[in-house]
Design a protein around this motif. Structure first.
Motif, PDB file in Angstrom:
ATOM      1  N   ARG A   1       0.875 -33.012  51.094  1.00  0.00           N
ATOM      2  CA  ARG A   1      -0.462 -32.528  51.485  1.00  0.00           C
ATOM      3  C   ARG A   1      -1.323 -32.294  50.251  1.00  0.00           C
ATOM      4  N   ILE A   2      -0.745 -31.707  49.221  1.00  0.00           N
ATOM      5  CA  ILE A   2      -1.486 -31.462  47.976  1.00  0.00           C
ATOM      6  C   ILE A   2      -1.872 -32.782  47.317  1.00  0.00           C
ATOM      7  N   ALA A   3      -0.920 -33.734  47.300  1.00  0.00           N
ATOM      8  CA  ALA A   3      -1.205 -35.050  46.715  1.00  0.00           C
ATOM      9  C   ALA A   3      -2.317 -35.767  47.470  1.00  0.00           C
ATOM     10  N   GLY A   4      -2.443 -35.484  48.770  1.00  0.00           N
ATOM     11  CA  GLY A   4      -3.481 -36.097  49.583  1.00  0.00           C
ATOM     12  C   GLY A   4      -4.824 -35.394  49.494  1.00  0.00           C
ATOM     13  N   GLY A   5      -4.908 -34.371  48.639  1.00  0.00           N
ATOM     14  CA  GLY A   5      -6.185 -33.678  48.433  1.00  0.00           C
ATOM     15  C   GLY A   5      -6.322 -32.374  49.177  1.00  0.00           C
ATOM     16  N   LYS A   6      -5.308 -31.953  49.921  1.00  0.00           N
ATOM     17  CA  LYS A   6      -5.366 -30.693  50.666  1.00  0.00           C
ATOM     18  C   LYS A   6      -5.185 -29.529  49.712  1.00  0.00           C
ATOM     19  N   GLU A   7      -6.078 -28.556  49.792  1.00  0.00           N
ATOM     20  CA  GLU A   7      -5.982 -27.374  48.940  1.00  0.00           C
ATOM     21  C   GLU A   7      -5.313 -26.247  49.723  1.00  0.00           C
ATOM     22  N   LEU A   8      -4.145 -25.816  49.269  1.00  0.00           N
ATOM     23  CA  LEU A   8      -3.389 -24.763  49.940  1.00  0.00           C
ATOM     24  C   LEU A   8      -3.617 -23.428  49.247  1.00  0.00           C
ATOM     25  N   PRO A   9      -3.594 -22.323  50.001  1.00  0.00           N
ATOM     26  CA  PRO A   9      -3.763 -20.995  49.383  1.00  0.00           C
ATOM     27  C   PRO A   9      -2.712 -20.765  48.313  1.00  0.00           C
ATOM     28  N   CYS A  10      -3.148 -20.207  47.179  1.00  0.00           N
ATOM     29  CA  CYS A  10      -2.210 -19.988  46.080  1.00  0.00           C
ATOM     30  C   CYS A  10      -2.614 -18.734  45.304  1.00  0.00           C
ATOM     31  N   HIS A  11      -1.791 -17.697  45.405  1.00  0.00           N
ATOM     32  CA  HIS A  11      -2.002 -16.463  44.648  1.00  0.00           C
ATOM     33  C   HIS A  11      -0.962 -16.390  43.542  1.00  0.00           C
ATOM     34  N   ARG A  12      -1.348 -16.750  42.340  1.00  0.00           N
ATOM     35  CA  ARG A  12      -0.417 -16.698  41.222  1.00  0.00           C
ATOM     36  C   ARG A  12      -0.447 -15.313  40.574  1.00  0.00           C
ATOM     37  N   ILE A  13       0.603 -15.037  39.811  1.00  0.00           N
ATOM     38  CA  ILE A  13       0.641 -13.808  39.035  1.00  0.00           C
ATOM     39  C   ILE A  13      -0.436 -13.877  37.964  1.00  0.00           C
ATOM     40  N   LYS A  14      -1.221 -12.831  37.882  1.00  0.00           N
ATOM     41  CA  LYS A  14      -2.302 -12.808  36.908  1.00  0.00           C
ATOM     42  C   LYS A  14      -1.787 -12.390  35.532  1.00  0.00           C
ATOM     43  N   VAL A  15      -2.324 -13.012  34.502  1.00  0.00           N
ATOM     44  CA  VAL A  15      -1.983 -12.650  33.127  1.00  0.00           C
ATOM     45  C   VAL A  15      -2.760 -11.397  32.761  1.00  0.00           C
ATOM     46  N   GLU A  16      -2.022 -10.370  32.332  1.00  0.00           N
ATOM     47  CA  GLU A  16      -2.678  -9.122  31.982  1.00  0.00           C
ATOM     48  C   GLU A  16      -3.339  -9.264  30.612  1.00  0.00           C
ATOM     49  N   GLU A  17      -4.582  -8.916  30.583  1.00  0.00           N
ATOM     50  CA  GLU A  17      -5.327  -9.011  29.335  1.00  0.00           C
ATOM     51  C   GLU A  17      -5.468  -7.623  28.724  1.00  0.00           C
ATOM     52  N   LYS A  18      -5.117  -7.511  27.471  1.00  0.00           N
ATOM     53  CA  LYS A  18      -5.243  -6.237  26.781  1.00  0.00           C
ATOM     54  C   LYS A  18      -6.667  -6.077  26.255  1.00  0.00           C
ATOM     55  N   ALA A  19      -7.182  -4.944  26.549  1.00  0.00           N
ATOM     56  CA  ALA A  19      -8.542  -4.667  26.081  1.00  0.00           C
ATOM     57  C   ALA A  19      -8.535  -4.463  24.561  1.00  0.00           C
ATOM     58  N   THR A  20      -9.483  -5.044  23.932  1.00  0.00           N
ATOM     59  CA  THR A  20      -9.600  -4.880  22.477  1.00  0.00           C
ATOM     60  C   THR A  20     -10.918  -4.228  22.156  1.00  0.00           C
TER      61      THR A  20
END
Length: 321
Positions: free
Chosen positions: A297-316
């Motif tokens: 489905r993805i190869a055919g252009g279908k976009e599936l819901p995807c919640h990845r782990i977010k990279v934590e950004e350190k405040a500077t």
């Protein structure tokens, strides 16, 4: 009698208790590590939920929902496929009922707990209008940690071991331990096939005790689950769609369980088949089929819901002088 050895590896544990006593109350070590696994699973799942933009409170509620159903599911699964052990002709109703609810003597099947947990997850997500695939991704690492600790509990109980072996990875268990089991008789171990004639005919003497030597299949499964856990941990930031991590877990666990179950002796049967191998086979190919379908489905252009782990950004902080 309480020792456990791995003579081929030069490892010996002189006294491995099945219980500890706190203020005179007996605490089964198996129950202790299972409880520890539950809390670690909850902690890891809540942490993963927060990192993927979900509400960790939903996972606390979910774990509270599933505690009793998972225990009942694990017990019911074991009883269904071990019917003859509990429903004996001539045994009274009261005695049968006590045996059915007495989980202190063993009799919980992990697949039953997982199936019950999946059913509860489906109902919970329907009620809360949440994503079941995303929840699967979020909890799978916690579930694996719980399973690894559960197999550690099997070590204390001297259970979930395999056939006789004289290989370097053999585990040695004193025969007297089983002969003095307060829950089961030695004849029961022999009749059920948990202890085989080959084990008895090929004993190994360790510290003056006659021992059976077997494959430590509980350890094989714990290590296999650890490998799956590490893979999912490393891959989770690269997943392609919600539910992919859960499918990797189901497929990977099914593959390992199918092989490991083949050499276990204390396994549930369905006619000539080992029921856990049947379930593992279905899990592996079912998950593989869904993964292939989603990739197409993805190869055919279908976009599936995807919640990845977010990279934590350190405040500077920058200072302008």
């Amino acid at each position: 009698m309480n020792g456990i050895s791995f003579p081929g590896l030069g490892i010996k544990f002189g006294n491995v208790p099945t219980s500890i006593y706190i203020f005179g109350i007996e605490i089964k070590l198996y129950a202790f590590v299972i409880t520890l696994g539950f809390f670690l699973a909850l902690f890891i799942s809540g942490r993963e939920a927060k990192k993927s933009g979900q509400d960790p409170e939903d996972y606390l509620d979910f774990f509270l929902w599933m505690i009793i159903p998972c225990i009942l599911g694990a017990r019911l699964y074991y009883i269904i496929f071990n019917w003859k052990e509990y429903f004996i002709k001539g045994r009274g109703f009261k005695e049968t009922l006590i045996d059915l609810i007495n989980i202190r003597g063993g009799g919980l099947a992990i697949y039953g707990g997982l199936i019950a947990g999946a059913i509860v997850a489906y109902i919970f997500n329907k009620k809360r209008k949440l994503s079941l695939p995303l929840m699967g991704d979020t909890v799978c690492m916690g579930v694996l940690i719980g399973q690894i600790l559960g197999r550690t509990g099997n070590f204390f109980n001297r259970e979930v071991f395999g056939e006789y072996t004289s290989s370097f990875i053999r585990m040695a268990l004193p025969i007297d331990y089983f002969a003095n089991d307060k829950y089961d008789t030695f004849d029961m171990y022999m009749e059920s096939g948990i202890i085989s004639r080959k084990m008895i005919e090929n004993p190994e003497i360790i510290n003056g005790q006659k021992c059976i030597t077997v494959y430590p299949t509980f350890l094989f499964e714990a290590l296999w689950n650890l490998a799956i856990l590490i893979f999912i941990f490393l891959y989770r930031r690269k997943k392609k769609y919600d539910g992919e991590l859960a499918l990797i877990y189901i497929m990977g666990y099914g593959l390992g369980r199918f092989w490991i179950e083949g050499i276990r002796t204390d396994t549930l049967m369905m006619g000539p088949f080992k029921i856990s191998q049947v379930v593992a086979f279905i899990c592996f190919f079912g998950a593989l089929g869904v993964m292939i379908y989603n990739r197409k489905r993805i190869a055919g252009g279908k976009e599936l819901p995807c919640h990845r782990i977010k990279v934590e950004e350190k405040a500077t902080e920058t200072e302008n002088n």
